[in-house]
Every structure is written in structure tokens, then in C-alpha cells.
Design a protein around this motif. Sequence first.
Motif, PDB file in Angstrom:
ATOM      1  N   THR A   6       0.927  -1.295   0.074  1.00  0.00           N
ATOM      2  CA  THR A   6       0.019   0.055   0.121  1.00  0.00           C
ATOM      3  C   THR A   6       0.973   1.250   0.086  1.00  0.00           C
ATOM      4  O   THR A   6       1.915   1.338   0.853  1.00  0.00           O
ATOM      5  N   GLY A   7       0.474   2.464  -0.633  1.00  0.00           N
ATOM      6  CA  GLY A   7       1.029   3.574  -0.713  1.00  0.00           C
ATOM      7  C   GLY A   7       2.324   3.589  -1.668  1.00  0.00           C
ATOM      8  O   GLY A   7       2.946   4.561  -1.592  1.00  0.00           O
ATOM      9  N   VAL A   8       2.248   2.833  -2.508  1.00  0.00           N
ATOM     10  CA  VAL A   8       3.601   2.621  -3.379  1.00  0.00           C
ATOM     11  C   VAL A   8       3.069   2.349  -5.128  1.00  0.00           C
ATOM     12  O   VAL A   8       1.942   1.970  -4.932  1.00  0.00           O
ATOM     13  N   SER A  56      13.435  -1.834   6.304  1.00  0.00           N
ATOM     14  CA  SER A  56      12.356  -1.177   7.268  1.00  0.00           C
ATOM     15  C   SER A  56      12.664   0.341   7.285  1.00  0.00           C
ATOM     16  O   SER A  56      13.651   0.833   7.557  1.00  0.00           O
ATOM     17  N   GLY A  57      11.766   1.163   7.088  1.00  0.00           N
ATOM     18  CA  GLY A  57      11.770   2.503   7.428  1.00  0.00           C
ATOM     19  C   GLY A  57      12.111   3.382   6.100  1.00  0.00           C
ATOM     20  O   GLY A  57      11.939   4.566   6.103  1.00  0.00           O
ATOM     21  N   ILE A  58      12.495   2.679   4.977  1.00  0.00           N
ATOM     22  CA  ILE A  58      13.150   3.566   3.880  1.00  0.00           C
ATOM     23  C   ILE A  58      11.814   4.089   3.067  1.00  0.00           C
ATOM     24  O   ILE A  58      10.747   3.582   3.223  1.00  0.00           O
ATOM     25  N   LYS A  63       6.605  10.498   0.565  1.00  0.00           N
ATOM     26  CA  LYS A  63       5.789   9.229   1.015  1.00  0.00           C
ATOM     27  C   LYS A  63       6.543   8.786   2.157  1.00  0.00           C
ATOM     28  O   LYS A  63       7.530   8.566   2.504  1.00  0.00           O
ATOM     29  N   ASN A  64       5.562   8.136   3.281  1.00  0.00           N
ATOM     30  CA  ASN A  64       6.198   7.588   4.306  1.00  0.00           C
ATOM     31  C   ASN A  64       6.648   6.061   4.284  1.00  0.00           C
ATOM     32  O   ASN A  64       6.636   5.433   5.273  1.00  0.00           O
ATOM     33  N   THR A  65       6.463   5.550   3.084  1.00  0.00           N
ATOM     34  CA  THR A  65       6.901   4.369   2.732  1.00  0.00           C
ATOM     35  C   THR A  65       7.781   4.142   1.294  1.00  0.00           C
ATOM     36  O   THR A  65       7.872   5.150   0.606  1.00  0.00           O
TER      37      THR A  65
END
Length: 83
Positions: A6-8, A56-58, A63-65
Motif C-alpha cells: 500500500t502507498g507505493v 524497514s523505514g526507507i 511518501k512515508n513508505t
Amino acid sequence: MQYRPTGVCSRLIEFTLDDNNCIHDVQFTGGCNGNLKGISSLIEGMNAQEALQRLSGITCGIKNTSCPDQLAKAIQASLASAQ
């Protein structure tokens, strides 16, 4: 494992974990083809926990992902379901 990120830009992430929790056959559907092939190649045979920590966290732009972060979430889900 099949995971719907999601979100990508990518729409599907697929991979397998062997008996030693090493990652194999990572494939992304959609997204930045060259970059995602590179990520897939770099983590081939890598221990799932190590890949999880590295990815993780990149984030991607504002975007936050990112696709790597979503792959980390897929790996985490796969490890959790194996327990």
C-alpha cells in the motif's frame, strides 16, 4: 508469499523463504522496474531478519513508505505467519 503493498507504485510483491529463513525469488509487479530488480538481486539468499532490518523505514520522496519498506512489511508478515 504474496503481499499487496500500500502507498507505493508496485501492486504485488512475491517471494519465497527457505527452511533457513533466507529470501529467494523476489518479484515485484509494477513500480520502478530497474530499481526493484536491483533490490531483488541484492537480497537474494539473504537472511529474512537482516533484510527486514535493512529495508524497514526507507521512504520514497514525500511518501512515508517505499517499495523496499513494503517488502520489509511483507517479510515481517511472512515470518509472523510461520511461527
